[in-house]
Design an enzyme around this catalytic site. Structure first.
Site, mmCIF file in Angstrom:
data_model
loop_
_atom_site.group_PDB
_atom_site.id
_atom_site.type_symbol
_atom_site.label_atom_id
_atom_site.label_comp_id
_atom_site.label_asym_id
_atom_site.label_seq_id
_atom_site.Cartn_x
_atom_site.Cartn_y
_atom_site.Cartn_z
ATOM 1 C CB SER A 174 -35.152 5.144 -40.631
ATOM 2 O OG SER A 174 -35.238 5.764 -41.643
ATOM 3 C CE1 TYR A 226 -33.489 0.895 -44.129
ATOM 4 C CE2 TYR A 226 -34.879 2.900 -43.833
ATOM 5 C CZ TYR A 226 -33.781 2.200 -43.717
ATOM 6 O OH TYR A 226 -32.611 2.699 -43.006
HETATM 7 N N1 NAP Z 1 -27.341 5.823 -43.804
HETATM 8 C C1 NAP Z 1 -28.503 6.389 -43.379
HETATM 9 O O1 NAP Z 1 -28.764 7.728 -43.930
HETATM 10 C C2 NAP Z 1 -29.182 5.863 -42.533
HETATM 11 C C3 NAP Z 1 -30.530 6.544 -42.183
HETATM 12 C C4 NAP Z 1 -31.537 5.837 -40.994
HETATM 13 C C5 NAP Z 1 -30.880 4.579 -40.728
HETATM 14 N N2 NAP Z 1 -29.992 3.914 -41.082
HETATM 15 C C6 NAP Z 1 -29.925 2.641 -40.572
HETATM 16 O O2 NAP Z 1 -28.545 2.487 -40.040
HETATM 17 C C7 NAP Z 1 -28.010 1.241 -40.141
HETATM 18 C C8 NAP Z 1 -26.541 1.222 -40.691
HETATM 19 O O3 NAP Z 1 -26.600 1.390 -42.101
HETATM 20 P P1 NAP Z 1 -25.684 2.123 -42.806
HETATM 21 O O4 NAP Z 1 -26.195 3.352 -43.364
HETATM 22 O O5 NAP Z 1 -24.255 2.078 -42.122
HETATM 23 O O6 NAP Z 1 -25.616 1.161 -44.199
HETATM 24 P P2 NAP Z 1 -24.346 -0.101 -44.569
HETATM 25 O O7 NAP Z 1 -22.994 0.711 -44.520
HETATM 26 O O8 NAP Z 1 -24.783 -0.626 -45.695
HETATM 27 O O9 NAP Z 1 -24.299 -0.819 -43.308
HETATM 28 C C9 NAP Z 1 -25.194 -1.922 -42.986
HETATM 29 C C10 NAP Z 1 -24.531 -2.877 -42.201
HETATM 30 O O10 NAP Z 1 -25.460 -3.958 -41.993
HETATM 31 C C11 NAP Z 1 -24.687 -5.149 -42.328
HETATM 32 N N3 NAP Z 1 -25.491 -6.376 -42.461
HETATM 33 C C12 NAP Z 1 -26.255 -6.337 -43.555
HETATM 34 N N4 NAP Z 1 -27.139 -7.482 -43.499
HETATM 35 C C13 NAP Z 1 -26.999 -8.160 -42.458
HETATM 36 C C14 NAP Z 1 -27.093 -9.463 -41.836
HETATM 37 N N5 NAP Z 1 -28.142 -10.219 -42.542
HETATM 38 N N6 NAP Z 1 -26.470 -9.917 -40.718
HETATM 39 C C15 NAP Z 1 -25.613 -8.938 -40.195
HETATM 40 N N7 NAP Z 1 -25.295 -7.901 -40.670
HETATM 41 C C16 NAP Z 1 -25.693 -7.471 -41.844
HETATM 42 C C17 NAP Z 1 -23.687 -4.852 -43.176
HETATM 43 O O11 NAP Z 1 -22.498 -5.671 -43.159
HETATM 44 P P3 NAP Z 1 -22.426 -7.139 -44.357
HETATM 45 O O12 NAP Z 1 -23.009 -6.482 -45.528
HETATM 46 O O13 NAP Z 1 -20.895 -7.290 -44.126
HETATM 47 O O14 NAP Z 1 -23.165 -8.057 -43.454
HETATM 48 C C18 NAP Z 1 -23.084 -3.449 -42.797
HETATM 49 O O15 NAP Z 1 -22.316 -3.553 -41.927
HETATM 50 C C19 NAP Z 1 -29.268 0.513 -40.633
HETATM 51 O O16 NAP Z 1 -29.823 -0.162 -39.919
HETATM 52 C C20 NAP Z 1 -29.889 1.471 -41.649
HETATM 53 O O17 NAP Z 1 -31.251 1.172 -41.630
HETATM 54 C C21 NAP Z 1 -29.295 4.458 -42.068
#
Ligand code: NAP
Length: 271
Positions: free
Chosen positions: A156, A169
């Site tokens: 991130s 985070y």
């Molecule tokens: N969006 C951004 O700008 C951004 C930037 C930097 C990093 N990231 C990182 O990218 C990754 C994906 O995030 P996203 O932005 O795509 O958000 P998101 O759509 O909220 O995806 C998060 C995913 O994690 C899963 N998850 C959450 N808790 C879990 C658990 N205990 N066990 C298994 N799965 C779990 C959720 O599915 P369920 O709820 O179905 O379990 C969902 O599939 C994360 O690591 C986030 O920190 C995102």
């Protein structure tokens, strides 16, 4: 003993193909994980999809099967270490191998540091740090006998910079950069490459809840001026999953519309 160079065959574009490879993606139900699972399938891989919400995983699986690839759904909570083991063993039982592990499960809780509780710590760390660590460990245990594997973490912008209200985070994501290096060093002799992608604000369920003032701030500080979409990470993810990156390990790649390069200033008009 000299580590074996992973075989590369064909021309440069062939090196990016994932045919015959098996990818396991956590966080595959929505957002970045769902988008990158789809990208791996488009590049030729069969995929295991893991997260907690089975209905969402099934929707992603349907889309992957429509490409002619296999998709195995394994509902998994990565806070549960036995569930992590099951997710990996179901993959190996089903496909006979595991080549690519993408750790995209993650959670966010926004709160000032002065108000953070032990519950907040566990909420964020148990998924983003502990879950990611033990997921990679379980995947590597399946990859060691193969003497080959690709592990990709999601870091991130908060891995590199401090932002108010999301310190926990950032703590977890800074750890991802470090563990990417340590795993890369420890597993290089097994021909397992470990890298991370640091996305710079991608529109997903996680960021859709940011308030408008913060979204405006992000866009103003990004040279490219807008949020990305999960598909913007696909090129980096397929590269890191494929033989094209066989001599690359321990790196974190920012895919961020230029945010880490610098920020556009107000114009010179009144100087
Ligand atoms: N969006 C951004 O700008 C951004 C930037 C930097 C990093 N990231 C990182 O990218 C990754 C994906 O995030 P996203 O932005 O795509 O958000 P998101 O759509 O909220 O995806 C998060 C995913 O994690 C899963 N998850 C959450 N808790 C879990 C658990 N205990 N066990 C298994 N799965 C779990 C959720 O599915 P369920 O709820 O179905 O379990 C969902 O599939 C994360 O690591 C986030 O920190 C995102």
């Amino acid at each position: 003993m000299e580590p074996q160079a992973a075989p590369r065959s064909g021309g440069i574009t062939d090196q990016f193909r994932l045919e015959g490879r098996v990818a396991l993606v956590t966080g595959a139900s929505t957002g970045i994980g769902a988008g990158l699972a789809q990208a791996f399938a488009e590049a030729g891989a069969d995929v295991t999809l893991a997260a907690r919400t089975e209905a969402d995983l099934e929707r992603v699986a349907e889309s992957i099967r429509s490409l002619g690839r296999q998709a195995l759904v394994v509902p998994t909570d990565i806070r549960d270490l036995e569930a992590i083991e099951r997710m990996v063993s179901r993959t190996v039982e089903t496909y006979g191998r595991l080549d690519i592990m993408l750790n995209a499960a993650g959670v966010q809780r926004r709160k000032p540091i002065l108000e953070a509780t032990a519950d907040d710590w566990h909420y964020v760390m148990d998924v983003n740090a502990r879950g990611a660590f033990f997921t990679a460990q379980a995947a590597a245990r399946a990859m060691v006998p193969q003497q080959a594997g690709k592990i990709i973490h999601i870091a991130s912008m908060t891995s590199f910079r401090g932002f108010s209200d999301i310190a926990l985070y950032g703590f977890s994501k800074a750890g991802i950069v470090q563990t990417t290096k340590a795993m890369a060093v420890e597993w290089a002799s097994y021909n397992i490459q470990v890298n991370a992608i640091a996305p710079g604000w991608i529109t997903t369920p996680m960021t859709i809840t940011m308030n408008q003032a913060r979204k405006d701030w992000v866009n103003a500080h990004k040279p490219q001026g807008h949020f990305g979409v999960p598909a913007d990470l696909a090129g980096a993810a397929v590269y890191l999953a494929s033989p094209a990156s066989n001599f690359v390990t321990g790196q974190t790649f920012a895919v961020d519309g230029g945010f880490t390069a610098g920020h556009p200033w107000p114009s010179l008009d009144d100087e």
